[in-house]
Design an enzyme around this catalytic site. Structure first.
Site, mmCIF file in Angstrom:
data_model
loop_
_atom_site.group_PDB
_atom_site.id
_atom_site.type_symbol
_atom_site.label_atom_id
_atom_site.label_comp_id
_atom_site.label_asym_id
_atom_site.label_seq_id
_atom_site.Cartn_x
_atom_site.Cartn_y
_atom_site.Cartn_z
ATOM 1 N N THR A 144 -3.072 38.431 -24.673
ATOM 2 C CA THR A 144 -2.873 39.957 -24.157
ATOM 3 C C THR A 144 -1.865 40.472 -25.123
ATOM 4 O O THR A 144 -1.091 39.755 -25.737
ATOM 5 C CB THR A 144 -2.190 39.632 -22.949
ATOM 6 O OG1 THR A 144 -1.548 40.936 -22.388
ATOM 7 C CG2 THR A 144 -1.063 38.795 -22.563
ATOM 8 N N ASP A 145 -2.030 41.776 -25.018
ATOM 9 C CA ASP A 145 -1.250 42.413 -26.061
ATOM 10 C C ASP A 145 0.221 42.284 -25.340
ATOM 11 O O ASP A 145 1.201 42.588 -26.178
ATOM 12 C CB ASP A 145 -1.436 43.834 -26.090
ATOM 13 C CG ASP A 145 -1.653 44.749 -24.743
ATOM 14 O OD1 ASP A 145 -1.376 44.110 -23.607
ATOM 15 O OD2 ASP A 145 -2.105 45.704 -24.811
ATOM 16 N N GLU A 146 0.684 42.020 -24.225
ATOM 17 C CA GLU A 146 1.854 41.864 -23.758
ATOM 18 C C GLU A 146 2.786 40.929 -24.226
ATOM 19 O O GLU A 146 4.121 40.838 -24.126
ATOM 20 C CB GLU A 146 1.754 41.543 -22.001
ATOM 21 C CG GLU A 146 0.960 42.813 -21.598
ATOM 22 C CD GLU A 146 1.112 42.761 -19.927
ATOM 23 O OE1 GLU A 146 2.245 42.325 -19.518
ATOM 24 O OE2 GLU A 146 0.203 42.984 -19.260
ATOM 25 N N TYR B 142 5.112 36.667 -16.937
ATOM 26 C CA TYR B 142 3.741 36.315 -17.222
ATOM 27 C C TYR B 142 3.517 36.312 -18.730
ATOM 28 O O TYR B 142 2.863 35.533 -19.413
ATOM 29 C CB TYR B 142 2.984 37.531 -16.688
ATOM 30 C CG TYR B 142 1.748 37.803 -17.222
ATOM 31 C CD1 TYR B 142 0.597 36.863 -17.199
ATOM 32 C CD2 TYR B 142 1.280 39.103 -17.816
ATOM 33 C CE1 TYR B 142 -0.717 37.003 -18.030
ATOM 34 C CE2 TYR B 142 0.083 39.216 -18.482
ATOM 35 C CZ TYR B 142 -0.651 38.340 -18.531
ATOM 36 O OH TYR B 142 -1.957 38.396 -19.224
ATOM 37 N N LYS C 87 1.902 33.514 -21.378
ATOM 38 C CA LYS C 87 0.927 33.509 -22.195
ATOM 39 C C LYS C 87 1.253 33.398 -23.780
ATOM 40 O O LYS C 87 0.494 32.838 -24.508
ATOM 41 C CB LYS C 87 0.251 34.951 -22.065
ATOM 42 C CG LYS C 87 -0.481 35.219 -20.718
ATOM 43 C CD LYS C 87 -1.674 34.139 -20.705
ATOM 44 C CE LYS C 87 -2.776 34.718 -21.527
ATOM 45 N NZ LYS C 87 -4.121 33.984 -21.117
#
Length: 324
Positions: free
Chosen positions: A123-125, A147, A151
């Protein structure tokens, strides 16, 4: 190619499985999914009779199950993850267990069984928040939620197994996905389903947080390109090319269902809420020929229509989607 798809009963994983099996009568795919609260086996009903399809209910954190299922596969496409930021804020334990430990268990099995390629969907997060410009694949990781931290750890494990053990591994990082079959805890299906029912919708803070929106079908095309053509040890960004504030997105969804702003309830902002995400996806465009095909306006309209026409899919999931 014999492919093991983890989390294949979820939103993005099931789109990927349906896409491959619908296109190729000779494809062989095993889905490994624990059918936790957001896993919906019905997402795979249309391919259940495909001769190359096999479903295994199991936990990616269980070494015995993972070892048995991984044997005989040429590739692993790893979608399985706890992915809801708000849930990670309430309790980080399941995120560390599934996203970090589960990934490590899968990596070990892939090594033992000499899997030809391991693709990890991220993810970009993991980059945190960016006020202007866009992240490249070499930007430092700076996650702000439990979260995204879990990741980030998984990403680093995958890349470490490539560098240490020589595992043929690729990481993809995507922007915000939307489309049919998305579990109704995420903002787009949450807002659509609540508005269809005549309920209010919660908008965090002033709604100025910005996200790039990517249709799930475009994301899965990008994943397949990276799986087949990406270089081992590389990271590839997959973007949608449409940055929209949460306030604007809310307005678009209100218009789509014929509702007014009096249905919007402004709520206290999320803890550590990242202001803006933006990925530079020129690498996958130039090297692998990726480009998003679904215009955001068309994709959003089709998504609203899908939820209107599939109440029998999402109504039973509402209780599971509510934060406890």
């Amino acid at each position: 190619m014999r492919t093991l798809v983890t989390g294949g009963a979820g939103f993005i994983g099931s789109e990927y499985v349906r896409r491959l099996l619908d296109a190729d009568p000779t494809a062989r795919i095993t889905v490994l999914d624990s059918l936790a609260y957001s896993g919906v086996e019905a997402n795979l009903a249309q391919v259940a009779r495909h001769p190359g399809y096999r479903f295994v209910r199991g936990d990616i954190c269980d070494p015995d199950t993972v070892d048995q299922v991984t044997a005989g596969h040429d590739a692993v496409v790893h979608f399985a993850a706890e992915s809801h930021v708000d849930r990670s804020i309430e309790g980080a334990g399941p995120f560390v267990r599934t996203n970090v430990v589960g990934t490590q268990v899968l990596l070990d099995a892939a090594l033992r069984h000499r899997v030809g390629r391991f693709l990890h969907v991220s993810t970009d997060e993991v980059y945190g928040s960016i006020s202007e410009g866009s992240w490249t694949e070499t930007s430092p990781l700076a996650p702000n939620s439990p979260y995204s931290a879990s990741k980030s750890a998984a990403d680093l494990l995958v890349l470490a197994y490539h560098r240490t053990h020589g595992l043929d591994a690729v990481v993809t990082r995507c922007t915000n996905n939307y489309g049919p079959h998305q579990f109704p805890e995420k903002v787009v299906p949450l807002f659509i389903t609540r508005l269809i029912e005549g309920r209010s919708i919660p908008l965090y803070g002033d709604g100025r947080n910005i996200r790039d929106w990517l249709h799930v079908s475009d994301h899965c095309r990008g994943i397949e390109l990276a799986l087949r053509g990406g270089k081992a040890g590389e990271v590839y960004h997959i973007g949608g090319g449409t940055e929209v504030s949460n306030h604007k997105l809310t307005g678009l969804l209100l218009d789509a269902v014929g509702a007014d702003w009096d249905r919007v309830e402004y709520v206290a902002d999320r803890k550590g809420h990242d202001l803006r995400y933006s990925l530079d996806d020129s690498k996958i465009r130039e090297q692998l020929g990726y480009a998003p095909l679904v215009p955001f306006a068309e994709g959003l309209a089709a998504t609203v229509a899908w939820y209107r026409g599939n109440r029998s899919w999402w109504e039973p999931l509402r209780a599971r989607a509510e934060l406890r």
